[in-house]
Write a protein that holds these residues in place. Structure first.
Motif, PDB file in Angstrom:
ATOM      1  N   ALA A  56      -2.859 -15.452  17.718  1.00 29.14           N
ATOM      2  CA  ALA A  56      -3.044 -14.194  16.990  1.00 29.14           C
ATOM      3  C   ALA A  56      -3.647 -13.169  17.932  1.00 29.14           C
ATOM      4  O   ALA A  56      -4.498 -13.493  18.770  1.00 29.14           O
ATOM      5  CB  ALA A  56      -3.962 -14.413  15.793  1.00 29.14           C
ATOM      6  N   THR A  57      -3.196 -11.902  17.793  1.00 30.58           N
ATOM      7  CA  THR A  57      -3.767 -10.840  18.611  1.00 30.58           C
ATOM      8  C   THR A  57      -4.726  -9.971  17.799  1.00 30.58           C
ATOM      9  O   THR A  57      -5.696  -9.452  18.331  1.00 30.58           O
ATOM     10  CB  THR A  57      -2.658  -9.942  19.184  1.00 30.58           C
ATOM     11  OG1 THR A  57      -1.762  -9.610  18.125  1.00 30.58           O
ATOM     12  CG2 THR A  57      -1.895 -10.667  20.283  1.00 30.58           C
ATOM     13  N   GLU A  58      -4.422  -9.816  16.510  1.00 33.04           N
ATOM     14  CA  GLU A  58      -5.301  -9.017  15.663  1.00 33.04           C
ATOM     15  C   GLU A  58      -5.437  -9.674  14.293  1.00 33.04           C
ATOM     16  O   GLU A  58      -4.456 -10.173  13.743  1.00 33.04           O
ATOM     17  CB  GLU A  58      -4.750  -7.595  15.488  1.00 33.04           C
ATOM     18  CG  GLU A  58      -5.746  -6.686  14.770  1.00 33.04           C
ATOM     19  CD  GLU A  58      -5.178  -5.311  14.400  1.00 33.04           C
ATOM     20  OE1 GLU A  58      -3.945  -5.182  14.277  1.00 33.04           O
ATOM     21  OE2 GLU A  58      -5.993  -4.395  14.198  1.00 33.04           O
ATOM     22  N   ILE A  59      -6.668  -9.681  13.752  1.00 34.81           N
ATOM     23  CA  ILE A  59      -6.899 -10.223  12.410  1.00 34.81           C
ATOM     24  C   ILE A  59      -7.352  -9.088  11.505  1.00 34.81           C
ATOM     25  O   ILE A  59      -8.377  -8.453  11.740  1.00 34.81           O
ATOM     26  CB  ILE A  59      -7.985 -11.319  12.420  1.00 34.81           C
ATOM     27  CG1 ILE A  59      -7.589 -12.461  13.362  1.00 34.81           C
ATOM     28  CG2 ILE A  59      -8.218 -11.851  11.009  1.00 34.81           C
ATOM     29  CD1 ILE A  59      -8.712 -13.448  13.628  1.00 34.81           C
ATOM     30  N   VAL A  60      -6.546  -8.839  10.463  1.00 38.50           N
ATOM     31  CA  VAL A  60      -6.919  -7.832   9.467  1.00 38.50           C
ATOM     32  C   VAL A  60      -7.297  -8.584   8.194  1.00 38.50           C
ATOM     33  O   VAL A  60      -6.554  -9.443   7.733  1.00 38.50           O
ATOM     34  CB  VAL A  60      -5.745  -6.874   9.178  1.00 38.50           C
ATOM     35  CG1 VAL A  60      -6.172  -5.810   8.166  1.00 38.50           C
ATOM     36  CG2 VAL A  60      -5.246  -6.236  10.462  1.00 38.50           C
ATOM     37  N   VAL A  61      -8.479  -8.274   7.665  1.00 36.64           N
ATOM     38  CA  VAL A  61      -8.915  -8.958   6.461  1.00 36.64           C
ATOM     39  C   VAL A  61      -8.881  -7.964   5.311  1.00 36.64           C
ATOM     40  O   VAL A  61      -9.243  -6.795   5.472  1.00 36.64           O
ATOM     41  CB  VAL A  61     -10.304  -9.608   6.673  1.00 36.64           C
ATOM     42  CG1 VAL A  61     -11.348  -8.573   7.022  1.00 36.64           C
ATOM     43  CG2 VAL A  61     -10.736 -10.373   5.445  1.00 36.64           C
ATOM     44  N   VAL A  62      -8.368  -8.411   4.166  1.00 37.44           N
ATOM     45  CA  VAL A  62      -8.212  -7.512   3.026  1.00 37.44           C
ATOM     46  C   VAL A  62      -8.829  -8.146   1.783  1.00 37.44           C
ATOM     47  O   VAL A  62      -8.746  -9.356   1.585  1.00 37.44           O
ATOM     48  CB  VAL A  62      -6.712  -7.165   2.799  1.00 37.44           C
ATOM     49  CG1 VAL A  62      -5.861  -8.403   2.631  1.00 37.44           C
ATOM     50  CG2 VAL A  62      -6.519  -6.253   1.586  1.00 37.44           C
ATOM     51  N   SER A  63      -9.490  -7.302   0.978  1.00 36.03           N
ATOM     52  CA  SER A  63      -9.982  -7.777  -0.308  1.00 36.03           C
ATOM     53  C   SER A  63      -9.611  -6.758  -1.377  1.00 36.03           C
ATOM     54  O   SER A  63      -9.475  -5.568  -1.090  1.00 36.03           O
ATOM     55  CB  SER A  63     -11.500  -7.980  -0.285  1.00 36.03           C
ATOM     56  OG  SER A  63     -11.905  -8.621  -1.472  1.00 36.03           O
ATOM     57  N   ILE A  64      -9.417  -7.255  -2.575  1.00 39.20           N
ATOM     58  CA  ILE A  64      -9.083  -6.379  -3.694  1.00 39.20           C
ATOM     59  C   ILE A  64     -10.139  -6.596  -4.759  1.00 39.20           C
ATOM     60  O   ILE A  64     -10.319  -7.727  -5.229  1.00 39.20           O
ATOM     61  CB  ILE A  64      -7.663  -6.693  -4.199  1.00 39.20           C
ATOM     62  CG1 ILE A  64      -6.675  -6.271  -3.102  1.00 39.20           C
ATOM     63  CG2 ILE A  64      -7.380  -5.972  -5.502  1.00 39.20           C
ATOM     64  CD1 ILE A  64      -5.325  -6.851  -3.202  1.00 39.20           C
ATOM     65  N   GLY A  65     -10.880  -5.543  -5.091  1.00 33.76           N
ATOM     66  CA  GLY A  65     -11.953  -5.725  -6.053  1.00 33.76           C
ATOM     67  C   GLY A  65     -12.922  -4.559  -6.038  1.00 33.76           C
ATOM     68  O   GLY A  65     -12.598  -3.475  -5.563  1.00 33.76           O
ATOM     69  N   PRO A  66     -14.143  -4.805  -6.549  1.00 27.85           N
ATOM     70  CA  PRO A  66     -15.123  -3.730  -6.663  1.00 27.85           C
ATOM     71  C   PRO A  66     -15.677  -3.326  -5.294  1.00 27.85           C
ATOM     72  O   PRO A  66     -15.458  -4.035  -4.301  1.00 27.85           O
ATOM     73  CB  PRO A  66     -16.222  -4.356  -7.528  1.00 27.85           C
ATOM     74  CG  PRO A  66     -16.110  -5.812  -7.273  1.00 27.85           C
ATOM     75  CD  PRO A  66     -14.653  -6.079  -7.051  1.00 27.85           C
ATOM     76  N   THR A  67     -16.414  -2.222  -5.266  1.00 23.69           N
ATOM     77  CA  THR A  67     -17.028  -1.718  -4.031  1.00 23.69           C
ATOM     78  C   THR A  67     -17.845  -2.804  -3.335  1.00 23.69           C
ATOM     79  O   THR A  67     -17.869  -2.899  -2.116  1.00 23.69           O
ATOM     80  CB  THR A  67     -17.967  -0.530  -4.367  1.00 23.69           C
ATOM     81  OG1 THR A  67     -17.275   0.294  -5.299  1.00 23.69           O
ATOM     82  CG2 THR A  67     -18.320   0.258  -3.144  1.00 23.69           C
ATOM     83  N   THR A  68     -18.522  -3.632  -4.158  1.00 24.36           N
ATOM     84  CA  THR A  68     -19.398  -4.665  -3.605  1.00 24.36           C
ATOM     85  C   THR A  68     -18.640  -5.712  -2.788  1.00 24.36           C
ATOM     86  O   THR A  68     -19.242  -6.449  -2.017  1.00 24.36           O
ATOM     87  CB  THR A  68     -20.143  -5.386  -4.744  1.00 24.36           C
ATOM     88  OG1 THR A  68     -19.203  -5.667  -5.789  1.00 24.36           O
ATOM     89  CG2 THR A  68     -21.271  -4.541  -5.289  1.00 24.36           C
ATOM     90  N   ALA A  69     -17.315  -5.772  -2.927  1.00 25.47           N
ATOM     91  CA  ALA A  69     -16.526  -6.731  -2.143  1.00 25.47           C
ATOM     92  C   ALA A  69     -16.578  -6.394  -0.649  1.00 25.47           C
ATOM     93  O   ALA A  69     -16.183  -7.203   0.194  1.00 25.47           O
ATOM     94  CB  ALA A  69     -15.080  -6.768  -2.625  1.00 25.47           C
ATOM     95  N   GLN A  70     -17.110  -5.194  -0.324  1.00 23.07           N
ATOM     96  CA  GLN A  70     -17.306  -4.841   1.093  1.00 23.07           C
ATOM     97  C   GLN A  70     -18.217  -5.858   1.774  1.00 23.07           C
ATOM     98  O   GLN A  70     -18.065  -6.121   2.963  1.00 23.07           O
ATOM     99  CB  GLN A  70     -17.923  -3.441   1.207  1.00 23.07           C
ATOM    100  CG  GLN A  70     -16.933  -2.353   0.808  1.00 23.07           C
ATOM    101  CD  GLN A  70     -17.363  -0.969   1.266  1.00 23.07           C
ATOM    102  OE1 GLN A  70     -18.234  -0.824   2.117  1.00 23.07           O
ATOM    103  NE2 GLN A  70     -16.746   0.060   0.701  1.00 23.07           N
ATOM    104  N   GLU A  71     -19.163  -6.433   1.015  1.00 23.96           N
ATOM    105  CA  GLU A  71     -20.057  -7.464   1.591  1.00 23.96           C
ATOM    106  C   GLU A  71     -19.255  -8.631   2.142  1.00 23.96           C
ATOM    107  O   GLU A  71     -19.514  -9.148   3.214  1.00 23.96           O
ATOM    108  CB  GLU A  71     -21.014  -8.008   0.512  1.00 23.96           C
ATOM    109  CG  GLU A  71     -22.067  -7.049   0.045  1.00 23.96           C
ATOM    110  CD  GLU A  71     -22.774  -7.572  -1.204  1.00 23.96           C
ATOM    111  OE1 GLU A  71     -22.805  -8.803  -1.431  1.00 23.96           O
ATOM    112  OE2 GLU A  71     -23.285  -6.734  -1.969  1.00 23.96           O
ATOM    113  N   GLN A  72     -18.264  -9.079   1.359  1.00 26.82           N
ATOM    114  CA  GLN A  72     -17.464 -10.228   1.787  1.00 26.82           C
ATOM    115  C   GLN A  72     -16.564  -9.846   2.965  1.00 26.82           C
ATOM    116  O   GLN A  72     -16.319 -10.657   3.856  1.00 26.82           O
ATOM    117  CB  GLN A  72     -16.627 -10.758   0.614  1.00 26.82           C
ATOM    118  CG  GLN A  72     -17.420 -11.659  -0.334  1.00 26.82           C
ATOM    119  CD  GLN A  72     -18.570 -10.947  -1.025  1.00 26.82           C
ATOM    120  OE1 GLN A  72     -18.433  -9.833  -1.535  1.00 26.82           O
ATOM    121  NE2 GLN A  72     -19.735 -11.580  -1.046  1.00 26.82           N
TER     122      GLN A  72
END
Lengths: 249, 309
Positions: A55-71
């Motif tokens: 892998a050259t780049e890892i993009v992580v995505v979450s779908i949910g409330p603002t607080t999901a920024q912690e994860q």
């Protein structure tokens, strides 16, 4: 190649949840939240692919409330390069999440998407398969081993009777099972560095995705409690009870 | 409209979970059709036609459906689904792999692992590792559902006489291929179908000590399971794992040996009729769900139990 990893913010797996008195759901006020354990395994696998030079780049995505920024910050601290939050305060079904992820996949064009096999709150085990269907990609679910070679990925899957290995054309979707790897812990310097990594916030509207659902939860109840049992003093007493009282042997 | 049940089968035989899924379909009400997709699936189709309550069997016999690759089987099911009110599959590794792909192709939400049918559109399912039970209503034109086998009593495998029809549709997405399979061999009953299950946990200390459980299981005609701790420690293979992320069992008798009783494990076995716990830690949470608890050293208690039963 670019790897996209989806993570979900869920109630911590050690928490014993309580059903709300009005049966509208589970009480999540002031309860510890964490990254879903299967998603941690997904992040770890992506990081290992990067360490191997696959892998050259890892993009992580979450779908949910603002607080999901912690994860998402946790995933960045573990080795992801950048993060995307699709912000939605509503409780979304797996299909809605899969549609939002499909929009992110279209935008980012990853070669491999890694998700956990199920979230420990809804216990659905659907999103990865649905994303695979919507994007038209092959799927390697319940993976305990992932090997990328050229334009294929070999996935060893945990099935009811043992293990099955399939070969998938890239781009493909992989969902992680428990034994795929043992996730690492984030170090303090990496947690500090993760604060500076880019985190983009999108909305379902901006992605042009409708999150309406055909499912409606009418009520949530506590499961029927088991009546308290008894402690027996000896193996002989146990056998006697099983034979004559419970009549199961 | 009729209900379509996707048959689970292996090595030319119908898997027991299919019979529980047909039972769930019968509770919804309506004609029940069973789809058998596979390679050389003729014999399985004949077996499916004998299941009590089945009105019609569709056999899709094609090399592309061998090993149930979801990229090929899901488009077949999605194509057939238009004539049905419900599409059901057992919540086995196969059912969980294929059905969400079908639901997304049909653009409907799926309901996973139902444990009861309230009405034709309302179902109950466990969430949060079985710590809560949700009642879910679906307004989808085609309801796509996986069925937890232990929630429904199996229908009879014999007694039916359904018509068998072959389906010619061939879908080969060409995106995936089967490489190999490594199945754990066991002469004991299948874990999810066994009437008695004996499970070991971290307290077994090593894989060799599981021989005590095998001896007891053979005496009882039981299957042997394990907690995640025992699997992760490498004592036994992972297909023996009972729990939220392993197999869900509901036998007449579940004997937990050296298992503390983490909520993830309880999610896989707490619907057993009678639970016995053998553990030397009298504070272990497993005693809170056990009907009969024995505080004892398992290395003394299990051999003694084997002698007495």
């Amino acid at each position: 190649m670019k790897v996209l990893v989806a993570v979900k913010r869920v109630v911590d797996y050690n928490v014993k949840v309580r059903v709300k008195a009005d049966n509208s759901g589970v009480d999540l006020a002031n309860v510890k939240m964490s990254m879903n354990p299967f998603c941690e395994i997904a992040v770890e696998e992506a990081v290992r692919l990067k360490e191997k030079g696959v892998a050259t780049e890892i993009v992580v995505v979450s779908i949910g409330p603002t607080t999901a920024q912690e994860q998402l910050r946790t995933a960045l601290a573990l080795g992801a390069d950048r993060a995307i939050l699709v912000e939605s305060a509503d409780e979304l079904t797996s299909l809605a999440v899969a549609k939002l992820l499909k929009a992110v996949v279209d935008k980012e064009q990853p070669q491999l998407v890694i998700l956990g096999k199920q979230a420990i709150d809804s216990d659905n085990n659907q999103t990865g398969q649905m994303l695979a269907a919507l994007s038209g990609y092959a799927q390697g679910t319940f993976a305990s081993k992932v090997e990328v070679s050229g334009d294929k990925v070999a996935v060893t899957r945990e099935i009811d009777g043992g293990l099955q290995t399939v070969s998938l054309s890239l781009p493909a979707i992989v969902t992680t099972d428990l034994r795929l790897n043992e996730p690492r812990y984030a170090s303090l310097p990496n947690i500090m560095k993760a604060k500076k990594k880019p985190l983009e916030v999108l909305t379902p509207d901006a992605l042009g995705v409708s999150t309406s659902s055909t499912n409606k939860t009418l009520k949530v109840e506590a499961p029927a409690a088991r009546s308290a049992g008894i402690k027996v003093k000896s193996v002989a007493e146990l056998v006697e009870k099983l034979k004559n009282e419970a009549k199961v042997i | 409209m009729p209900i379509l049940v996707i048959a689970e089968h292996e090595n030319g035989a119908i898997a027991p979970a299919t019979l529980n899924t047909v039972a769930a379909a019968a509770k919804i009400g309506g004609d029940i059709h069973v789809l058998v997709a596979g390679q050389n699936a003729g014999a399985v189709g004949e077996a499916a036609a004998k299941i009590a309550g089945v009105a019609k069997v569709l056999v899709a016999d094609n090399a592309a459906y061998a090993h149930q690759l979801p990229e090929n089987v899901a488009p077949l099911v999605a194509e057939l689904a238009s004539g049905y009110s419900h599409v059901l599959a057992a919540a086995t590794s196969n059912g969980k792999n294929i059905l969400p792909r079908v639901a997304a192709q049909l653009d409907v939400d799926q309901i996973s692992e139902i444990i009861s049918v309230e009405s034709a559109d309302t179902f109950k399912r466990p969430i949060y590792a079985g710590n809560a039970i949700a009642t879910v209503q679906s307004s989808a034109a085609i309801k796509v559902i996986t069925v937890r086998a232990t929630g429904f009593d199996a229908v009879a495998a014999e007694g039916g006489s359904a018509a068998v029809e072959s389906v010619s549709a061939a879908h080969d997405a060409g995106k995936s291929s089967f490489v190999s399979e490594e199945l754990a061999k066991s002469d004991r009953p299948e874990l999810t179908a066994a009437k008695i299950v004996v499970s070991g946990g971290r307290g077994m200390q090593n894989g060799d000590n599981f021989k005590h459980l095998y001896a007891l299981a053979d005496k009882l005609g039981a299957a042997v399971g394990a907690s995640r701790a025992a699997v992760d420690a490498g004592f036994v293979p992972n297909d023996m794992q009972v729990g939220q992320t392993g197999k869900i069992v509901a036998p007449q008798l579940y004997i937990a040996v050296g298992i503390s009783g983490a909520i993830q494990h309880l999610a896989g076995m707490k619907d057993s009729k009678v639970i016995v716990a053998i553990n030397k830690d009298e504070e272990a949470p497993i005693f809170q769900v056990a009907d009969y608890g024995l505080v004892a050293d398992l290395f003394e208690a299990v051999p003694e139990l084997e002698k007495l039963v």
